[in-house]
Structures are given as structure tokens and as C-alpha cells.
Write a protein that holds these residues in place. Structure first.
Motif: not given
Length: 255
Positions: A227-252
Motif C-alpha cells: 500500500y502507498r499513501l499519497d498527499v495531493l496538492e490542493e489543486d489536485a482535489a476533484p472538486r476543482l477543474p481536473a483537466a491537465g492536473r498531476r498528483t503531487v506528493v508532499r512529504r510529511f
């Protein structure tokens, strides 16, 4: 071991366990003996024991219920070893799921029992040295002292195994954790190949913490690995426009 160690032995009416109290006394360990599960539960609320040894054949209530009651008490972090007559895998898993730290089958070997006690104390001491650690990831925060989580300042209670799993995942953001490592951390042993216990625990953790893209954190199953846990950048949340976005991982971060 230090003579200041105090261990509670819940032995029911088992004459075989009298030898355990004598063994502990010879090792310089003070041993408080209980016959009834309810008596031990009441005592744990008043006395801080270094460890509990609980026989699985009690005259009043099931040993599993004693373990669960202790884990729900203020002193819920006390190490627990269950002394068992049943060596089946189901009994072992049930005991560990209830909150026991170790499971020793009878007939008891004096050397094995003392080695298990020493090993558990070393592990618990190391964990207590790390108490105060706060792990943050996205809008979540895990508190090692109270063993609870917060989501945007909302406190969320977790079971012992949910917290152990959450702490492991949130401390390794973006890393694939092998199932075997997770099982060793949460259950202290690897589960049977066809066991669904880990998958079930991950599912419960997702539900309890409301983990999902809407809260900026996801848990992904990595097939045949873990299993892997990822933290999405704010602009990766689905409630925002999704086109052309990438998932970015932040460190804890820790504090």
C-alpha cells in the motif's frame, strides 16, 4: 531487569501459572496476582503496571474482553501478553486484533516467557521514547501521545491497530510499504497468505479517517506489493477543474 518493574498476572484459577509468579519473583519483578478479570480491570485504572500477563481461561469474563477493556482505559498503552491454551491461528489473530501485544502458548517455557517479556519491554520503551511525535500530512495530524488523529482540527478516535497502521502510512508518504512490513508493525507477525485482515483494516481506516481525494489524501493498493499513501496538492482535489492536473506528493513533517 529492574526490580522496580511491576507486572500484573491475571491467572484465573490455573495452578500451572503459580510457577509464573515464582519465576517473576526470582527475576526481581514484583508480581500482583489476580483471579478475576474484573478485578484486574479495576486495578489498571488505579495502578500503573509495566506489563499485564493474562491467562485465557478466566472464571468470570473472557480474556479477550479483559484486553479490550484495558485498551479502552486511560492506561491503555500498557503492554499485554496473553497466555494461551489454544494455538490456533484464529485465536492468535483474535487476541492481537483485540489489542494484545504478544501471544504465548502453554505449556510455558520459562526461558521463552522471560525472553518475550524482555523483548516486549525493549520495544515498548523505544516507542515511549518517541512519544510526543506528531505526524502531519495534508489536513491530517496524528498524535502519538493520545493515539488519535485530527482532520482539520476535528478529533477522530482510532482503535490501536488503526492508529498503528495510520502512523506507519502517514510516516511514509509516497512510499510503497510491503504488506509484510505492515503486518509485522500492526500484528507483530506476518498473516496467512489468504488472510483478508490487512485489507479489512485498510478499508476501516479509510472510512474512519474519511480518506479520499476530497480530503487531499489517498491510499492506493499496489498489486502484489502493498500500500502507498499519497498527499495531493490542493489543486489536485476533484472538486476543482481536473483537466491537465498531476498528483503531487508532499512529504510529511514532524514536530
Amino acid at each position: 531487569m529492574s526490580p522496580s518493574i511491576i507486572i500484573a498476572l491475571l491467572m484465573g484459577k490455573s495452578p500451572q501459572l503459580q510457577a509464573v509468579s515464582e519465576l517473576l519473583a526470582r527475576s526481581g519483578i514484583h508480581c500482583s496476582i489476580f483471579e478475576a478479570g474484573r478485578d484486574l480491570i479495576h486495578s489498571v485504572a488505579e495502578v500503573r503496571y509495566d506489563m499485564l500477563l493474562i491467562d485465557d481461561e478466566l472464571p468470570d469474563i473472557p480474556a479477550i474482553d479483559v484486553v479490550r477493556a484495558v485498551r479502552g482505559a486511560p492506561a491503555r498503552d500498557v503492554p499485554i501478553i496473553l497466555l494461551a491454551t489454544d494455538s490456533s491461528e484464529d485465536s492468535l489473530v483474535d487476541a492481537l486484533d483485540a489489542g494484545a501485544d504478544d501471544y504465548v502458548c502453554r505449556p510455558l517455557s520459562s526461558r521463552v516467557l522471560m525472553a518475550r517479556i524482555a523483548a516486549l519491554r525493549r520495544r515498548v520503551t523505544g516507542e515511549r521514547l518517541r512519544q510526543g511525535l506528531v505526524v502531519r500530512a495534508g489536513p491530517y495530524q496524528l498524535n502519538s501521545v493520545g493515539r488519535f488523529a485530527t482532520l482539520r482540527d476535528e478529533r477522530i478516535a482510532l482503535t490501536p491497530k488503526e492508529f498503528d497502521l495510520a502512523m506507519l502510512l502517514f510516516s511514509n508518504v509516497g512510499r510503497v510499504l510491503p504488506s509484510s512490513r505492515i503486518e509485522q508493525t500492526v500484528w507483530r507477525h506476518e498473516l496467512a497468505p489468504l488472510s483478508r485482515a490487512l485489507a479489512g483494516l485498510v478499508s476501516r481506516l479509510r472510512k474512519t479517517l474519511r480518506i479520499g481525494a476530497e480530503n487531499g489524501v489517498t491510499i492506493t493498493v499496489v498489486y502484489a506489493h502493498g500500500y502507498r499513501l499519497d498527499v495531493l496538492e490542493e489543486d489536485a482535489a476533484p472538486r476543482l477543474p481536473a483537466a491537465g492536473r498531476r498528483t503531487v506528493v508532499r512529504r510529511f513533517t514532524e514536530s
